[in-house]
Design a protein around this motif. Structure first.
Motif, PDB file in Angstrom:
ATOM      1  N   GLN A 172       6.869  -3.492  26.691  1.00  0.00           N
ATOM      2  CA  GLN A 172       8.280  -3.422  26.330  1.00  0.00           C
ATOM      3  C   GLN A 172       8.782  -4.764  25.801  1.00  0.00           C
ATOM      4  O   GLN A 172       9.678  -4.799  24.958  1.00  0.00           O
ATOM      5  CB  GLN A 172       9.111  -3.003  27.548  1.00  0.00           C
ATOM      6  N   ASP A 173       8.213  -5.865  26.287  1.00  0.00           N
ATOM      7  CA  ASP A 173       8.684  -7.182  25.861  1.00  0.00           C
ATOM      8  C   ASP A 173       7.855  -7.780  24.734  1.00  0.00           C
ATOM      9  O   ASP A 173       8.023  -8.962  24.395  1.00  0.00           O
ATOM     10  CB  ASP A 173       8.703  -8.150  27.048  1.00  0.00           C
ATOM     11  N   ARG A 190       7.324  -5.142  19.084  1.00  0.00           N
ATOM     12  CA  ARG A 190       7.551  -3.739  19.450  1.00  0.00           C
ATOM     13  C   ARG A 190       8.783  -3.152  18.756  1.00  0.00           C
ATOM     14  O   ARG A 190       8.741  -2.002  18.303  1.00  0.00           O
ATOM     15  CB  ARG A 190       7.677  -3.595  20.969  1.00  0.00           C
ATOM     16  N   ASN A 195       8.977  10.504  26.316  1.00  0.00           N
ATOM     17  CA  ASN A 195       9.184   9.106  26.678  1.00  0.00           C
ATOM     18  C   ASN A 195      10.619   8.630  26.489  1.00  0.00           C
ATOM     19  O   ASN A 195      10.893   7.428  26.533  1.00  0.00           O
ATOM     20  CB  ASN A 195       8.218   8.224  25.887  1.00  0.00           C
TER      21      ASN A 195
END
Length: 392
Positions: A265-266, A270, A325
């Protein structure tokens, strides 16, 4: 292909729903609007249960294993795409038949990639090797995959140098490549916590994006031969529109879902991949035909007016993954996915064989009920692996 109406689920109104609805809101009768709403909701749902979807996936696997095919070798990209579907099928179901198929394939292939270190297609088979190693360590030999990745990303080649005068001016010069190598690189990088490897992947991915992504249509040209310059010499469809190949864009969107499933996520880049995924998902949703399956030419559906399974399977997988998701709105995309899945069901024969797959190519061409390829089976398995999760 057969009308998807043959596969529409029956509209069932349970007594429980009627009783609850009556007691709380309407005393004795549904309003016409409520009935229509309920029918539309039921019509958007698949006929099959998760268990039956899994059974269809197992049947597809068993037929494909009994009817092997590849373009060049057992380690080529066609098997790479197929066994990526097998891996995701196992991840979704836990059914050991899928994992055993990967183990058997790897043993037969001695865990090798295909022979061209400079061609993204030739590492697609390693997605399944990496998955098997995660599930059952010390079975797969990952050394050939590691050697291939090092050569592909670090050794010089004329495609990287930009010295060619044809379409092969960058490493990943065709959009299909974005399914073949980036998900494998992402899996490998996450396995060994190597974000520098992710950054290298992003650099080459961004080259392809900058060259082939159409900012107006939110679709990828297959390669530089299909870019739109406004010239009378541009390749175009019979209706005058740009040529956007369904499977080519399916490779990209399916590959994005595979990558986003693993990217942290970081991770710095992304947001780029997520934005691209959302743009393409919005476009694919907007151009879905009424029978659920996308045509081989996305902006010229009249060119070959029938559904095609490989591109549609990748879209179904990617969109269902987005719902599962929390990336795509469930209310907006669920009917799209269920309609597509019904079309995919219609393309599967009683034997388990999945038809209506366009043969190997680089642009829109027709398919038929009996045209099949192992990568089409892989797309079917990918779709099923996410569709069966939708009600969980």
């Amino acid at each position: 292909m057969p009308s998807s109406r043959l596969f529409d689920p029956p509209v069932i109104v349970s007594n429980t729903v009627l009783t609850k609805h009556t007691s709380h809101t309407m005393n004795r009768y549904f309003s016409i609007l409520a009935v229509l709403t309920l029918c539309l909701s039921c019509a958007s749902r698949p006929k099959q249960s998760p268990q039956t979807i899994e059974a269809a996936m197992v049947a597809a696997l068993q037929w494909q294993e009994a009817n092997p095919i590849q373009a060049k070798a057992p380690t080529d990209w066609t098997n790479g795409a197929y066994y990526t579907g097998v891996a995701r099928a196992h991840a979704a179901t836990g059914n050991p038949v899928f994992l055993q198929a990967i183990a058997d394939m790897g043993e037969r292939n001695d865990w090798q990639t295909y022979e061209r270190y400079f061609h993204a297609d030739d590492v697609a088979i390693s997605y399944a090797y990496l998955y098997l190693d995660e599930q059952t360590p010390d079975v797969a030999n990952l050394q050939p995959t590691e050697a291939w990745l090092d050569a592909h990303l670090n050794q010089p080649h004329e495609w990287k140098a930009g010295s060619r005068s044809d379409e092969k001016t960058i490493l990943w010069w065709w959009c299909d490549a974005l399914f073949m190598a980036p998900p494998v690189i992402t899996e490998y990088a996450m396995r060994y916590d190597d974000r520098a490897l992710l950054d290298t992947m992003y650099t080459y991915y961004r080259e392809t994006y900058d060259l082939l992504y159409d900012q107006e249509e939110h679709l990828f040209a297959r390669d530089a031969r299909y870019l739109w310059t406004g010239s009378p010499d541009d390749r175009r469809e019979v209706n005058g529109k740009k040529i956007f190949w369904s499977r080519g864009n399916g490779w990209v969107l399916g590959g994005l879902a595979l990558m986003l499933d693993e990217l942290p996520q970081d991770y710095t880049h992304r947001p780029f991949f997520l934005q691209l995924y959302r743009e393409m998902a919005t476009k694919i949703k907007a151009i879905q035909p009424d029978d659920g399956l996308w045509r081989t030419s996305l902006l010229s559906p009249e060119s070959f007016d029938h559904g095609e399974v490989s591109g549609s399977g990748f879209y179904t997988f990617a969109l269902a993954w987005g719902i599962n998701n929390g990336i795509l709105d469930r209310g907006d995309y669920l009917p799209v996915v269920y309609k597509a899945w019904r079309g995919l069901q219609a393309a599967q024969q009683a034997s388990g064989k999945v038809g209506w797959v366009q043969n190997i190519g680089a642009d829109p061409q027709p398919a038929s009920a009996d045209s099949w390829q192992n990568f089409g089976t892989g797309a079917f398995l990918l779709a099923g692996s996410e569709v069966l999760k939708l009600d969980n």
